[in-house]
Design a protein around this motif. Structure first.
Motif, PDB file in Angstrom:
ATOM      1  N   TYR A  76       0.830  -1.212   0.000  1.00 19.59           N
ATOM      2  CA  TYR A  76       0.000   0.000   0.000  1.00 19.59           C
ATOM      3  C   TYR A  76       0.864   1.262   0.000  1.00 19.59           C
ATOM      4  O   TYR A  76       0.688   2.148  -0.843  1.00 19.59           O
ATOM      5  N   TYR A  77       1.799   1.334   0.927  1.00 17.47           N
ATOM      6  CA  TYR A  77       2.633   2.535   1.027  1.00 17.47           C
ATOM      7  C   TYR A  77       3.578   2.693  -0.155  1.00 17.47           C
ATOM      8  O   TYR A  77       4.037   3.798  -0.437  1.00 17.47           O
ATOM      9  N   SER A  78       3.874   1.622  -0.875  1.00 19.14           N
ATOM     10  CA  SER A  78       4.731   1.753  -2.056  1.00 19.14           C
ATOM     11  C   SER A  78       4.058   2.610  -3.127  1.00 19.14           C
ATOM     12  O   SER A  78       4.734   3.141  -4.010  1.00 19.14           O
ATOM     13  N   LEU A  79       2.755   2.773  -3.034  1.00 17.52           N
ATOM     14  CA  LEU A  79       2.033   3.634  -3.981  1.00 17.52           C
ATOM     15  C   LEU A  79       2.444   5.101  -3.842  1.00 17.52           C
ATOM     16  O   LEU A  79       2.174   5.899  -4.746  1.00 17.52           O
ATOM     17  N   ALA A  80       3.090   5.455  -2.746  1.00 13.01           N
ATOM     18  CA  ALA A  80       3.583   6.830  -2.597  1.00 13.01           C
ATOM     19  C   ALA A  80       4.645   7.118  -3.651  1.00 13.01           C
ATOM     20  O   ALA A  80       4.807   8.259  -4.090  1.00 13.01           O
ATOM     21  N   TRP A  88       3.019  14.306  -1.071  1.00 13.89           N
ATOM     22  CA  TRP A  88       1.559  14.433  -0.965  1.00 13.89           C
ATOM     23  C   TRP A  88       0.891  13.071  -1.089  1.00 13.89           C
ATOM     24  O   TRP A  88      -0.115  12.807  -0.430  1.00 13.89           O
ATOM     25  N   ARG A  89       1.454  12.175  -1.930  1.00 17.06           N
ATOM     26  CA  ARG A  89       0.860  10.837  -2.053  1.00 17.06           C
ATOM     27  C   ARG A  89       0.999  10.073  -0.738  1.00 17.06           C
ATOM     28  O   ARG A  89       0.055   9.425  -0.286  1.00 17.06           O
ATOM     29  N   GLY A  90       2.171  10.120  -0.114  1.00 22.88           N
ATOM     30  CA  GLY A  90       2.374   9.435   1.164  1.00 22.88           C
ATOM     31  C   GLY A  90       1.451   9.962   2.250  1.00 22.88           C
ATOM     32  O   GLY A  90       0.869   9.191   3.017  1.00 22.88           O
TER      33      GLY A  90
END
Length: 149
Positions: A76-80, A88-90
């Protein structure tokens, strides 16, 4: 290292920090979120629906829950991602995960108390997930080619 590997590394960092914060503070802070309990309930529920026997040993079940949390939160966090926009994504991913962790367990049949016991519990839940997203963003940014993005 390509951008996908950098994003995965940053996602793993965010997930590990999130899990370390949860596991550490739950031992010392009254009304701290108990995401481990939600993870154990999820595993039991999913395995039972699949006609599989969940681990009977609570320590083993707890280990499975933590491993599942780290794996799923890493992805999930790799989507940052990487670059300047990772910030902003994180932040958005972390905040969304935190709000979801407060609002969704009840409707999913996992119980509300582990993440929703008190207002303090709710705030800590959102804060922990936001922290995980920001850690992923920080590493994603640090690993990125600053000229791109």
């Amino acid at each position: 290292m390509n951008d996908a590997l950098k994003a995965m590394a940053s996602g793993l960092a965010g997930a590990v920090v999130l899990t370390m914060v949860h596991e550490s503070l739950r031992r010392f802070v009254p009304n701290a979120p108990r995401m481990d309990v939600l993870g154990m309930r999820s595993i039991e529920k999913l395995m039972t629906k699949a006609d599989a026997e969940p681990p009977q040993d609570k320590d083993e079940l707890h280990t499975w829950a933590l491993a599942g949390d780290v794996l799923s939160n890493s992805l999930y966090y790799s989507l940052a991602g990487t670059g300047k926009s990772a910030w902003w994504r994180g932040a958005a991913l972390g905040a969304a995960a935190g709000v979801g962790a407060v609002l969704l367990p009840g409707p999913l049949g996992l119980g509300e108390e582990p993440s929703n016991k008190t207002t303090k519990t709710q705030v800590m839940t959102v804060g922990y997930y936001l922290l995980g997203g920001l850690v992923a963003a920080a590493l994603g940014y640090a690993l990125s080619d600053k000229d791109k993005d």
